[in-house]
Design a protein around this motif. Structure first.
Motif, PDB file in Angstrom:
ATOM      1  N   LEU A  96       0.809  -1.306   0.040  1.00 16.46           N
ATOM      2  CA  LEU A  96       0.169  -0.232  -0.012  1.00 16.46           C
ATOM      3  C   LEU A  96       1.263   1.118   0.076  1.00 16.46           C
ATOM      4  CD1 LEU A  96      -2.987  -0.672   2.449  1.00 16.46           C
ATOM      5  CD2 LEU A  96      -2.906  -0.119  -0.171  1.00 16.46           C
ATOM      6  N   GLY A  97       2.096   0.833   1.555  1.00 14.96           N
ATOM      7  CA  GLY A  97       2.895   2.216   1.143  1.00 14.96           C
ATOM      8  C   GLY A  97       3.335   2.887  -0.515  1.00 14.96           C
ATOM      9  N   MET A  98       3.649   1.491  -1.360  1.00 14.13           N
ATOM     10  CA  MET A  98       4.367   2.347  -2.645  1.00 14.13           C
ATOM     11  C   MET A  98       2.461   2.885  -4.001  1.00 14.13           C
ATOM     12  SD  MET A  98       6.979   1.121  -2.746  1.00 14.13           S
ATOM     13  CE  MET A  98       7.211   1.342  -4.538  1.00 14.13           C
ATOM     14  N   VAL A  99       1.769   2.952  -3.093  1.00 17.80           N
ATOM     15  CA  VAL A  99       1.047   3.732  -3.743  1.00 17.80           C
ATOM     16  C   VAL A  99       0.575   5.363  -4.160  1.00 17.80           C
ATOM     17  CG1 VAL A  99      -1.600   4.623  -4.922  1.00 17.80           C
ATOM     18  CG2 VAL A  99      -0.888   1.601  -3.890  1.00 17.80           C
ATOM     19  N   PRO A 100       1.295   5.725  -4.705  1.00 18.70           N
ATOM     20  CA  PRO A 100       1.514   7.305  -4.777  1.00 18.70           C
ATOM     21  C   PRO A 100       0.129   8.273  -3.792  1.00 18.70           C
ATOM     22  CG  PRO A 100       1.163   7.153  -7.116  1.00 18.70           C
ATOM     23  CD  PRO A 100       0.829   5.709  -6.112  1.00 18.70           C
ATOM     24  N   TYR A 101       0.983   8.755  -2.763  1.00 15.52           N
ATOM     25  CA  TYR A 101       0.082   9.844  -2.046  1.00 15.52           C
ATOM     26  C   TYR A 101      -0.707   8.540  -1.068  1.00 15.52           C
ATOM     27  CZ  TYR A 101       0.206  13.045  -5.417  1.00 15.52           C
ATOM     28  OH  TYR A 101       0.316  14.007  -6.625  1.00 15.52           O
ATOM     29  N   GLY A 178      14.415   3.593   1.305  1.00 16.29           N
ATOM     30  CA  GLY A 178      13.802   3.297  -0.012  1.00 16.29           C
ATOM     31  C   GLY A 178      13.269   4.307  -0.506  1.00 16.29           C
ATOM     32  N   HIS A 179      11.988   4.756   0.607  1.00 13.93           N
ATOM     33  CA  HIS A 179      11.496   5.932   0.179  1.00 13.93           C
ATOM     34  C   HIS A 179      12.024   6.797   0.001  1.00 13.93           C
ATOM     35  CE1 HIS A 179       8.509   2.775   0.536  1.00 13.93           C
ATOM     36  NE2 HIS A 179       7.504   3.487   1.547  1.00 13.93           N
ATOM     37  N   LYS A 183      12.355   9.222  -2.878  1.00 15.16           N
ATOM     38  CA  LYS A 183      11.704  10.644  -3.181  1.00 15.16           C
ATOM     39  C   LYS A 183      13.116  11.654  -3.476  1.00 15.16           C
ATOM     40  CE  LYS A 183       9.351  14.085  -0.340  1.00 15.16           C
ATOM     41  NZ  LYS A 183       9.022  14.295   1.053  1.00 15.16           N
ATOM     42  N   VAL A 184      14.007  11.470  -3.853  1.00 18.49           N
ATOM     43  CA  VAL A 184      15.480  11.550  -4.277  1.00 18.49           C
ATOM     44  C   VAL A 184      15.001  12.084  -5.125  1.00 18.49           C
ATOM     45  CG1 VAL A 184      17.668  12.341  -3.872  1.00 18.49           C
ATOM     46  CG2 VAL A 184      16.825  11.877  -1.885  1.00 18.49           C
ATOM     47  N   PHE A 185      15.132  10.877  -5.827  1.00 20.33           N
ATOM     48  CA  PHE A 185      15.159  10.606  -7.539  1.00 20.33           C
ATOM     49  C   PHE A 185      13.935  11.615  -8.361  1.00 20.33           C
ATOM     50  CE2 PHE A 185      19.060   8.052  -6.843  1.00 20.33           C
ATOM     51  CZ  PHE A 185      19.105   8.193  -7.380  1.00 20.33           C
ATOM     52  N   THR A 186      12.592  11.335  -8.187  1.00 20.91           N
ATOM     53  CA  THR A 186      11.920  11.953  -8.618  1.00 20.91           C
ATOM     54  C   THR A 186      11.805  13.460  -7.954  1.00 20.91           C
ATOM     55  OG1 THR A 186      10.621  11.708  -5.972  1.00 20.91           O
ATOM     56  CG2 THR A 186       9.988   9.960  -8.223  1.00 20.91           C
ATOM     57  N   GLY A 215      10.787  -0.754  -8.768  1.00 26.04           N
ATOM     58  CA  GLY A 215      10.685  -1.801  -8.784  1.00 26.04           C
ATOM     59  C   GLY A 215      11.539  -2.720  -7.329  1.00 26.04           C
ATOM     60  N   LEU A 216      12.775  -2.284  -7.300  1.00 25.94           N
ATOM     61  CA  LEU A 216      13.497  -2.459  -5.525  1.00 25.94           C
ATOM     62  C   LEU A 216      12.438  -2.532  -4.863  1.00 25.94           C
ATOM     63  CD1 LEU A 216      16.348  -4.430  -5.419  1.00 25.94           C
ATOM     64  CD2 LEU A 216      16.751  -1.636  -4.603  1.00 25.94           C
ATOM     65  N   GLU A 217      11.941  -1.517  -4.856  1.00 22.66           N
ATOM     66  CA  GLU A 217      10.911  -1.105  -3.492  1.00 22.66           C
ATOM     67  C   GLU A 217      10.049  -2.037  -3.249  1.00 22.66           C
ATOM     68  OE1 GLU A 217      10.809   1.381  -1.045  1.00 22.66           O
ATOM     69  OE2 GLU A 217      12.759   0.585  -1.231  1.00 22.66           O
TER      70      GLU A 217
END
Length: 244
Positions: A96-101, A178-179, A183-186, A215-217
């Motif tokens: 669920l944490g991988m879904v935006p927002y 990972g998060h 966030k840094v790359f985005t 994908g890694l996350e």
């Protein structure tokens, strides 16, 4: 955060103790609701020839059951509901944490520490309930000469007491790191895209990295749920068989 009410020191409403239904609470409830609904709906029919949803539930059951039996033996199956719930909760919360927002509850140390303390206290309570004082054999490895026990026993005790910390920090640290990296790359993508045509071209690299990290996350989220469940089984095995 959704504040519910505050209670003062005299028990009346006002400043003092503050109760609130936070994002973390919301997504923990959502995680439990999703797991419960899926298992009820997928296994309710109990078909002899299972459909896809029922098949996934059965595979998940067998996966966790084999994990418990291999780590804690057949006696460990009494703890199957606990291990299954922990594995399903952490896995679903991570996904669920991988879904935006959406909110990742396992990125909060208080949540992972609470799960770790649940396992830790279960081991201690059941260990003494089943074995009595013999549970303390856990701190005396078999075959260790008596003259070095004063050194080994404290090390074993410290290692045992640090389990909730290592178990919770491992899950929390991997998910949060990972998060943050993602966030840094985005963030680089947005920043470089605002620099014009060359910036847009240059943002292709962080975009590729962000896709790879996503994908890694997903993989890390699944692996961390598995690691937490496996370590839980190993710790429960110490309660069932305290002798090394």
């Amino acid at each position: 955060m959704f504040p519910l009410f505050t209670v003062g020191g005299d028990g009346t409403e006002g400043s003092g103790l503050h109760f609130a239904f936070t994002n973390s609470s919301l997504f923990m409830v959502a995680t439990v609701a999703i797991i419960s609904l899926y298992l009820i709906l997928s296994t309710g029919a109990k078909r002899v020839v299972p459909g896809r949803a029922q098949l996934v539930s059965e595979l998940l059951y067998e996966f966790v059951a084999n994990m418990v039996r291999s780590a804690a033996g057949t006696q460990g199956m009494k703890f199957f509901p606990l291990v299954f719930c922990l594995f399903a909760f952490i896995l679903t919360a991570n996904m669920l944490g991988m879904v935006p927002y959406f909110f990742t509850v396992t990125s909060h140390i208080i949540v992972t520490f609470a799960l770790s303390m649940l396992v830790f206290l279960t081991v201690i309570i059941y260990g003494f309930y089943k074995n009595g004082p013999k549970f303390l054999k856990l701190f005396v490895p078999a075959g260790v000469p008596g003259y070095i026990l004063p050194i080994v026993a404290p090390i074993e005790f410290i290692s045992f007491m640090s389990r909730p910390i290592s178990l919770s920090v491992r899950l929390f640290g991997n998910v949060l790191a990972g998060h943050i990296t993602l966030k840094v790359f985005t963030g680089f993508i947005v920043t470089m895209s605002s620099l014009g045509f060359l910036g847009i071209l240059g943002s292709a690299l962080p975009l590729i990295m962000a896709i790879a990290l996503t994908g890694l996350e997903f993989l890390v989220g699944a692996v961390q749920a598995y690691v937490f469940a496996v370590l839980t089984c190993m710790y429960l095995n110490d309660a069932i068989h305290p002798s090394h």
